[in-house]
Design an enzyme around this catalytic site. Sequence first.
Site, mmCIF file in Angstrom:
data_model
loop_
_atom_site.group_PDB
_atom_site.id
_atom_site.type_symbol
_atom_site.label_atom_id
_atom_site.label_comp_id
_atom_site.label_asym_id
_atom_site.label_seq_id
_atom_site.Cartn_x
_atom_site.Cartn_y
_atom_site.Cartn_z
ATOM 1 N N LYS A 163 0.854 -1.205 0.000
ATOM 2 C CA LYS A 163 0.000 0.000 0.000
ATOM 3 C C LYS A 163 0.883 1.246 0.000
ATOM 4 C CE LYS A 163 -1.765 1.640 4.022
ATOM 5 N NZ LYS A 163 -1.492 3.044 4.320
ATOM 6 N N ASN A 164 1.888 1.263 0.865
ATOM 7 C CA ASN A 164 2.659 2.491 1.069
ATOM 8 C C ASN A 164 3.706 2.732 -0.003
ATOM 9 O OD1 ASN A 164 1.040 2.972 3.216
ATOM 10 N ND2 ASN A 164 2.538 2.405 4.774
ATOM 11 N N CYS A 205 -5.511 12.291 12.098
ATOM 12 C CA CYS A 205 -6.243 11.023 12.043
ATOM 13 C C CYS A 205 -6.155 10.420 13.448
ATOM 14 C CB CYS A 205 -5.642 10.085 11.005
ATOM 15 S SG CYS A 205 -4.072 9.411 11.506
ATOM 16 N N ARG A 209 -0.583 14.445 12.542
ATOM 17 C CA ARG A 209 -0.094 14.262 11.160
ATOM 18 C C ARG A 209 0.137 15.589 10.436
ATOM 19 N NH1 ARG A 209 -1.528 8.980 9.852
ATOM 20 N NH2 ARG A 209 0.206 8.975 8.369
ATOM 21 N N PRO A 210 0.977 16.463 10.980
ATOM 22 C CA PRO A 210 1.239 17.753 10.319
ATOM 23 C C PRO A 210 1.925 17.545 8.965
ATOM 24 C CG PRO A 210 2.810 17.383 12.092
ATOM 25 C CD PRO A 210 1.805 16.275 12.183
ATOM 26 N N ILE A 211 1.963 18.602 8.150
ATOM 27 C CA ILE A 211 2.655 18.497 6.854
ATOM 28 C C ILE A 211 3.668 19.617 6.677
ATOM 29 C CG2 ILE A 211 0.813 17.240 5.640
ATOM 30 C CD1 ILE A 211 0.025 20.001 4.393
ATOM 31 N N ASP A 253 4.362 0.635 12.001
ATOM 32 C CA ASP A 253 3.175 -0.018 11.421
ATOM 33 C C ASP A 253 3.037 -1.472 11.842
ATOM 34 O OD1 ASP A 253 3.283 1.741 8.218
ATOM 35 O OD2 ASP A 253 2.739 2.364 10.236
ATOM 36 N N ARG A 281 -8.775 -0.461 4.465
ATOM 37 C CA ARG A 281 -7.947 0.609 3.874
ATOM 38 C C ARG A 281 -6.584 0.066 3.494
ATOM 39 N NH1 ARG A 281 -6.492 5.033 7.236
ATOM 40 N NH2 ARG A 281 -5.314 5.385 5.347
HETATM 41 C C1 EPZ Z 1 3.926 7.015 6.225
HETATM 42 O O1 EPZ Z 1 3.111 8.017 6.773
HETATM 43 C C2 EPZ Z 1 3.043 5.780 6.122
HETATM 44 N N1 EPZ Z 1 1.917 6.050 5.230
HETATM 45 C C3 EPZ Z 1 2.531 5.400 7.510
HETATM 46 O O2 EPZ Z 1 1.770 4.194 7.375
HETATM 47 C C4 EPZ Z 1 3.740 5.117 8.403
HETATM 48 O O3 EPZ Z 1 3.289 4.813 9.710
HETATM 49 C C5 EPZ Z 1 4.639 6.361 8.443
HETATM 50 O O4 EPZ Z 1 5.032 6.719 7.097
HETATM 51 C C6 EPZ Z 1 5.906 6.116 9.259
HETATM 52 O O5 EPZ Z 1 6.600 5.026 8.722
HETATM 53 C C7 EPZ Z 1 2.119 6.009 3.885
HETATM 54 O O6 EPZ Z 1 3.215 5.753 3.427
HETATM 55 C C8 EPZ Z 1 0.926 6.286 3.031
HETATM 56 P P1 EPZ Z 1 5.862 10.397 8.359
HETATM 57 P P2 EPZ Z 1 3.647 9.567 6.796
HETATM 58 O O7 EPZ Z 1 5.789 11.650 7.589
HETATM 59 O O8 EPZ Z 1 4.470 9.804 5.605
HETATM 60 C C9 EPZ Z 1 5.857 13.682 11.765
HETATM 61 C C10 EPZ Z 1 -0.020 2.738 7.739
HETATM 62 O O9 EPZ Z 1 -0.476 2.223 8.762
HETATM 63 N N2 EPZ Z 1 5.710 14.645 10.672
HETATM 64 O O10 EPZ Z 1 7.050 9.511 8.174
HETATM 65 O O11 EPZ Z 1 2.478 10.445 7.037
HETATM 66 C C11 EPZ Z 1 4.623 12.812 11.933
HETATM 67 O O12 EPZ Z 1 3.676 13.473 12.751
HETATM 68 C C12 EPZ Z 1 0.385 4.195 7.750
HETATM 69 O O13 EPZ Z 1 0.160 2.146 6.645
HETATM 70 C C13 EPZ Z 1 5.809 16.004 10.949
HETATM 71 O O14 EPZ Z 1 6.000 16.408 12.093
HETATM 72 O O15 EPZ Z 1 4.555 9.539 8.098
HETATM 73 C C14 EPZ Z 1 5.188 11.587 12.588
HETATM 74 O O16 EPZ Z 1 5.322 11.821 13.976
HETATM 75 C C15 EPZ Z 1 0.115 4.876 9.088
HETATM 76 N N3 EPZ Z 1 5.671 16.887 9.930
HETATM 77 C C16 EPZ Z 1 6.581 11.454 11.979
HETATM 78 O O17 EPZ Z 1 6.895 12.754 11.436
HETATM 79 C C17 EPZ Z 1 5.452 16.475 8.633
HETATM 80 O O18 EPZ Z 1 5.354 17.333 7.737
HETATM 81 C C18 EPZ Z 1 6.678 10.433 10.847
HETATM 82 O O19 EPZ Z 1 5.667 10.738 9.902
HETATM 83 C C19 EPZ Z 1 5.365 15.088 8.370
HETATM 84 C C20 EPZ Z 1 5.507 14.190 9.400
#
Ligand code: EPZ
Length: 421
Positions: free
Chosen positions: A22-23, A116, A121-123, A304, A397
């Site tokens: 998926k990811n 969520c 989940r900030p960006i 995960d 999902r």
């Molecule tokens: C990806 O999410 C995966 N989703 C998640 O899988 C996975 O848990 C996560 O990476 C960590 O491995 C997909 O690939 C679609 P991150 P992502 O940005 O990219 C913080 C599942 O169950 N952060 O690596 O959203 C964030 O809050 C899902 O399949 C910021 O602060 O995760 C978190 O604490 C759940 N600012 C950490 O970084 C940002 O702009 C890691 O998040 C982005 C993230």
Amino acid sequence: MDVIIINGGRALAGTVATSGAKNAALPLLFSSLLAEGEHIYRNVPRLKDIDSTELLLRHLNCKIQRTGNQFKVSVNRPDSLVAPYDIVRKMRASILCLGPLLARYGKAKVSLPGGCAIGSRPINLHIEPLRQLGATIDIENGYVIAQASKLVGDKIVFEKVTVGGTENIMMAATLARGITVLENAAMEPEIVDLAHCLKKMGARIEGEGSSVISIKGVDELHPCEHRVIPDRIEAGTLLISGAITGGDVRVENCVPADIQALITKMRESGFDLETGQDWVRVKACDEWAAVDIDTAPHPGFPTDLQAQFMALMTQARGTSVITEQIFENRFMHVQELLRMGANITQKSQVAIVHGNRGELSGAQVMATDLRASACLVLAGLAATGETVVNRIYHLDRGYDHLEKKLQQLGARIERHAEGSI
Ligand code: EPZ
């Protein structure tokens, strides 16, 4: 809403194959927006998140043709560069269309994905680097409004490891002027798969899979064909389904190296695991020891798989300390495990699991998020009696017919439309 009913206590046995990741599939599908024309993706899993991605790509004027696990995307110039709230709210990963649209067309308006169940989940680590590459970005009325006549390469240092941030910026940088270097980049296998696909499209990328990725921008990219890598989180989930029931299960169509952290921890716990080129086997085991885990970016223990591993530790001998380092609220499965008789104490980001084989009893439980629902299914397989998992739309999902795969291994598990029982 469907429910899943499990009659636990049976050791699983046999062979099962994972679906595509998926990811990996989600960023790959969004990367098609970087090049007009026909892209073909194989081994795409059949998931609700893939359906949501199809909805957004169609909204962006793509023609989609799905045959089994093959996904054909014909990308045409979008009439509107807007990813609307009612589509994005269904799937947070829709934010991955921002980098490609901005790089290819110079502007994009994408709904903020919002938080969520597992965290806010900030960006910011998507937005700030795009600003650094020269984009003007405003946040207005719940939308990210981005413009850039031409992105210009720069050195981006991520203040924390972000999978989505690395993917978005890597995609955007493929069409930027000059060189972009990403430091403290995510190293997940899904990042490597995306880079491989982008290079087939003509991108110039080096260092994928390490913490420093460099991208030399090119004028344009072209469509390609690509096969999605196997889903390592599904592989780990299926492996644990064999382990937690004391069964003997061989998971095929997987990459053992991608779940090395889980394999190491299961061996530490006492499981006898065999690995081959593209398979991992867990052999029957009557008793296993509690082990501690701290989730971390790849190649650390994947967040995960934290919930699924916790289910396994409820049946271990001894006490396991599970620390969730990635997301601020990823222990919602604890309350449901307690309702099944588990003995867990949670303090903020730490869960202390007092294991006791055979203590779980079947119950009505509620799925709260994707991986929590997998945890509850695994707990149901080990529990005595009947477990009913509600709200399994969460499971759909991210797992491609998980109950059918578990049935193949001998599990007494059925899906029912709610109210039909
Ligand atoms: C990806 O999410 C995966 N989703 C998640 O899988 C996975 O848990 C996560 O990476 C960590 O491995 C997909 O690939 C679609 P991150 P992502 O940005 O990219 C913080 C599942 O169950 N952060 O690596 O959203 C964030 O809050 C899902 O399949 C910021 O602060 O995760 C978190 O604490 C759940 N600012 C950490 O970084 C940002 O702009 C890691 O998040 C982005 C993230």
